[in-house]
Design a protein around this motif. Structure first.
Motif, PDB file in Angstrom:
ATOM      1  N   GLU A 343       0.837  -1.213   0.000  1.00 54.04           N
ATOM      2  CA  GLU A 343       0.000   0.000   0.000  1.00 54.04           C
ATOM      3  C   GLU A 343       0.869   1.259   0.000  1.00 54.04           C
ATOM      4  N   CYS A 344       1.959   1.202   0.775  1.00 51.39           N
ATOM      5  CA  CYS A 344       2.873   2.359   0.830  1.00 51.39           C
ATOM      6  C   CYS A 344       3.420   2.662  -0.555  1.00 51.39           C
ATOM      7  N   LEU A 345       3.846   1.604  -1.267  1.00 48.82           N
ATOM      8  CA  LEU A 345       4.457   1.830  -2.586  1.00 48.82           C
ATOM      9  C   LEU A 345       3.444   2.431  -3.573  1.00 48.82           C
ATOM     10  N   LYS A 346       2.165   2.041  -3.423  1.00 52.40           N
ATOM     11  CA  LYS A 346       1.127   2.651  -4.290  1.00 52.40           C
ATOM     12  C   LYS A 346       1.035   4.157  -4.012  1.00 52.40           C
ATOM     13  N   ASN A 347       1.425   4.551  -2.798  1.00 53.05           N
ATOM     14  CA  ASN A 347       1.387   5.974  -2.414  1.00 53.05           C
ATOM     15  C   ASN A 347       2.771   6.630  -2.454  1.00 53.05           C
ATOM     16  N   ASN A 348       3.700   5.960  -3.159  1.00 50.05           N
ATOM     17  CA  ASN A 348       5.051   6.505  -3.356  1.00 50.05           C
ATOM     18  C   ASN A 348       5.816   6.802  -2.063  1.00 50.05           C
ATOM     19  N   VAL A 349       5.709   5.900  -1.120  1.00 49.69           N
ATOM     20  CA  VAL A 349       6.541   6.006   0.086  1.00 49.69           C
ATOM     21  C   VAL A 349       6.960   4.583   0.452  1.00 49.69           C
ATOM     22  N   ALA A 350       8.222   4.425   0.943  1.00 51.56           N
ATOM     23  CA  ALA A 350       8.727   3.066   1.204  1.00 51.56           C
ATOM     24  C   ALA A 350       9.235   2.913   2.632  1.00 51.56           C
ATOM     25  N   ILE A 351       8.979   1.738   3.185  1.00 50.52           N
ATOM     26  CA  ILE A 351       9.474   1.347   4.516  1.00 50.52           C
ATOM     27  C   ILE A 351      10.010  -0.081   4.385  1.00 50.52           C
ATOM     28  N   VAL A 352      10.653  -0.624   5.424  1.00 43.85           N
ATOM     29  CA  VAL A 352      10.984  -2.051   5.377  1.00 43.85           C
ATOM     30  C   VAL A 352      10.102  -2.786   6.399  1.00 43.85           C
ATOM     31  N   PRO A 353       9.329  -3.777   5.945  1.00 41.31           N
ATOM     32  CA  PRO A 353       8.528  -4.555   6.893  1.00 41.31           C
ATOM     33  C   PRO A 353       9.441  -5.239   7.897  1.00 41.31           C
ATOM     34  N   GLY A 354       9.066  -5.218   9.183  1.00 43.53           N
ATOM     35  CA  GLY A 354       9.967  -5.680  10.236  1.00 43.53           C
ATOM     36  C   GLY A 354      10.188  -7.180  10.282  1.00 43.53           C
ATOM     37  N   GLY A 355       9.252  -7.954   9.723  1.00 42.00           N
ATOM     38  CA  GLY A 355       9.361  -9.416   9.788  1.00 42.00           C
ATOM     39  C   GLY A 355      10.706  -9.934   9.280  1.00 42.00           C
ATOM     40  N   SER A 356      11.292  -9.243   8.282  1.00 44.08           N
ATOM     41  CA  SER A 356      12.555  -9.730   7.696  1.00 44.08           C
ATOM     42  C   SER A 356      13.713  -9.697   8.676  1.00 44.08           C
ATOM     43  N   PHE A 357      13.572  -8.960   9.776  1.00 44.64           N
ATOM     44  CA  PHE A 357      14.694  -8.836  10.719  1.00 44.64           C
ATOM     45  C   PHE A 357      14.670  -9.922  11.801  1.00 44.64           C
ATOM     46  N   PHE A 358      13.719 -10.859  11.663  1.00 42.18           N
ATOM     47  CA  PHE A 358      13.638 -11.962  12.631  1.00 42.18           C
ATOM     48  C   PHE A 358      13.991 -13.244  11.884  1.00 42.18           C
ATOM     49  N   PRO A 359      15.154 -13.855  12.176  1.00 48.78           N
ATOM     50  CA  PRO A 359      15.583 -14.988  11.358  1.00 48.78           C
ATOM     51  C   PRO A 359      14.604 -16.154  11.367  1.00 48.78           C
ATOM     52  N   ASN A 360      13.807 -16.290  12.434  1.00 53.28           N
ATOM     53  CA  ASN A 360      12.859 -17.402  12.478  1.00 53.28           C
ATOM     54  C   ASN A 360      11.430 -16.972  12.168  1.00 53.28           C
ATOM     55  N   GLY A 361      11.277 -15.778  11.597  1.00 55.19           N
ATOM     56  CA  GLY A 361       9.961 -15.329  11.125  1.00 55.19           C
ATOM     57  C   GLY A 361       9.088 -14.738  12.225  1.00 55.19           C
ATOM     58  N   GLY A 362       7.849 -14.406  11.824  1.00 51.49           N
ATOM     59  CA  GLY A 362       6.897 -13.797  12.766  1.00 51.49           C
ATOM     60  C   GLY A 362       7.110 -12.289  12.872  1.00 51.49           C
ATOM     61  N   HIS A 363       6.441 -11.670  13.844  1.00 50.24           N
ATOM     62  CA  HIS A 363       6.592 -10.233  14.136  1.00 50.24           C
ATOM     63  C   HIS A 363       6.290  -9.345  12.921  1.00 50.24           C
TER      64      HIS A 363
END
Ligand code: PMP
Length: 395
Positions: A343-363
Motif C-alpha cells: 500500500e505504501c508503494l502505491k502511495n510513493n513512500v517506502a518502509i521495510v517490513p519488520g518481519g525480515s529482521f527476525f531470522p525465524n519469522g513472525g513479528h
C-alpha cells in the motif's frame, strides 16, 4: 539450463531491502527503506584532493598489491582511535582491514560456523547479517531482547540448554533495525555470561560514533578479559560506504583465522581506498566531520519523531534513538507489514517490513524507518503519506 548448485544456495534469497531499493530508484518515491547516509555530506572535494595527494606521494604503492592485513598506518590509526573512543587496549596487530563490515560478517560465518551450528542473536537483528550467515547453514536462536539490550538471564537459559552454540551476534549501539542501545549494566552482565560459557561474540558497531546525546558507552571489546569478542567497525557511515573500508578487531589468535580467510577471498582490501582514508584521518578534522553528521541526523530524527507524534495513529509504538539511522515501529498484533508496504508503494513512500529482521519469522506487525537519507521536506511529506496509508489500512 539444468545446472546443479550447492545445497547452501537453496537457503539463500535476495535481501528484501535490496528489492525494495530497486523500486525506490524512482524519484517520485520517498524512501525511508534503505540505511543510506546523507550523500550531501560525503567528502567529495576532500577526497578529490586527497586522491591526488596519495597518487603524488605514493602512486605506484597505492596501486600495487598490498598486505592481506591492510595498510599499517591505517591499522595504527584505527587501533588508537578505538582505544580512545571505546576504551579498548588494542594495537595494529589486532586489526584486519576488510571491504566493509559486511565482509567481516561473512568471514565470521566462515571462521566459526559449520552446518547445523547454532548462532544466537538479538530479536530482531540486522537482515544483512542473517543473510551472510545463512550461507553457512546455521540454526538461529533469537534471544529475547528488551529496551536495554539482550536479556542476560534468557541468554544463560539458552546456553544451559544448548551445547552447540558456536557464536553470538550482537549490535549493542543504535541497533539496526530498532535504534536501541544496550545499557552499561547489560554490557557488563552479558560479558559475565560470555566469560562463563566462553562463546565467541561478534560485536557489530557501524553506528557507535553517531551518538546525538549522552556519552559513548564502553564497547563489549573493552570488557573482554578472555579475548572472545570480535569487534567489527566501518568507515561506511562516518566517511562514505563506496570506498568499502571496514575493519575487524580481535585477539591475535582469532584474527589469524580471519587473515587466512581474507587471503582466500580477495587477497586484501583496496590499497588505494585504504590510503585515502588514512590520509583523510591525518589531514582533516574527523571530529568536525562527525559533528556535522550528528547535527544533521539529529535534526532529521527530531523532525521524523515530531511528525510521527503529530500524525500517526495512537495505537502504535516507536523508538526514539539517541543515535544511528533508524527508528522502529510496532503495531498491534494482526497488522501485516508486507501488505502495508504494498500500500505504501502505491502511495510513493517506502518502509521495510519488520518481519525480515527476525531470522525465524513472525513479528509482521512491525516496520523500520530510516531518517538519515531524506531531506527535511521529504521527511514531512513522507510521514504525511505514511499516516494516510496507516489510517486507511485495515488490521
Ligand atoms: N552491520 C550493520 C548492523 C549494518 O547496518 C550495516 C550496513 N547497513 C553493515 C553491517 C554493513 O556495513 P558496511 O559493509 O558498509 O561496513
Amino acid at each position: 539450463m539444468n545446472v546443479k548448485f550447492s545445497n547452501r544456495m537453496e537457503k539463500l534469497k535476495t535481501s528484501e531491502i535490496r528489492e525494495i531499493l530497486k523500486v525506490t530508484q524512482n524519484p517520485e518515491v520517498i524512501s525511508f527503506a534503505g540505511g543510506l547516509p546523507a550523500p550531501e555530506l560525503f567528502p567529495v572535494h576532500e577526497i578529490k584532493k586527497i586522491s591526488s595527494l596519495v597518487l603524488d606521494e605514493m602512486g605506484p604503492e597505492s596501486l600495487q598489491y598490498d598486505l592481506t592485513e591492510g595498510y599499517v598506518p591505517l591499522r595504527k590509526q584505527i587501533s588508537e582511535r578505538m582505544n580512545r573512543v571505546y576504551k579498548t587496549e588494542l594495537s595494529e596487530k589486532n586489526i584486519l582491514i576488510v571491504c566493509g563490515s559486511q565482509q567481516g560478517l561473512d568471514f565470521s560465518g566462515k571462521v566459526f560456523i559449520d552446518k547445523g551450528d547454532v548462532i544466537l542473536c538479538e530479536s530482531p537483528t540486522y537482515l544483512g547479517a542473517i543473510n551472510a550467515f545463512k550461507a553457512y547453514e546455521p540454526e538461529f536462536i533469537e534471544v529475547p531482547t528488551d529496551d536495554f539490550g539482550m536479556i542476560p538471564e534468557e541468554l544463560e537459559k539458552i546456553l544451559n540448554q544448548r551445547h552447540d552454540v558456536k557464536m553470538i551476534y550482537v549490535i549493542p549501539d543504535f541497533q539496526n533495525p530498532t535504534g536501541k542501545t544496550w545499557s552499561f549494566e547489560r554490557r557488563k552482565k552479558f560479558m559475565e555470561v560470555i566469560e562463563k560459557y566462553k562463546i565467541p561474540v561478534i560485536e557489530d558497531n557501524p553506528y557507535g560514533e553517531l551518538r546525538f546525546s549522552g556519552e559513548i558507552l564502553p564497547s563489549l571489546k573493552s570488557l573482554d578479559n578472555l579475548g572472545l569478542v570480535v569487534h567489527l567497525g566501518t568507515f561506511s557511515k562516518t566517511f562514505c560506504p563506496g570506498l568499502r573500508v571496514g575493519w575487524i578487531c580481535a585477539s591475535e589468535h582469532i584474527l589469524e583465522k580471519y587473515i587466512l580467510i581474507k587471503q582466500g577471498a580477495d587477497l586484501h582490501t583496496s590499497s588505494f581506498s585504504q590510503r585515502i582514508i588514512s590520509k583523510m584521518l591525518e589531514n582533516y578534522d574527523f571530529e568536525e566531520r562527525l559533528s556535522k553528521l550528528k547535527e544533521l541526523y539529529k535534526k532529521r530524527r527530531d523532525l521524523m519523531i515530531f511528525e510521527m507524534k503529530k500524525k500517526f495513529p495512537k495505537n502504535l509504538k516507536y523508538t526514539n534513538p539517541d543515535g544511528g539511522l533508524f527508528t522502529w515501529v510496532e503495531l498491534p498484533e494482526g497488522f501485516d507489514g508486507r501488505k502495508f508496504l504494498e500500500e505504501c508503494l502505491k502511495n510513493n513512500v517506502a518502509i521495510v517490513p519488520g518481519g525480515s529482521f527476525f531470522p525465524n519469522g513472525g513479528h509482521e506487525n512491525t516496520f523500520r524507518l530510516n531518517y538519515s537519507n531524506m531531506s527535511e521536506e521529504k521527511i514531512i511529506e513522507g510521514i504525511n503519506r505514511l499516516s494516510k496509508v496507516l489510517n486507511e489500512f485495515e488490521y
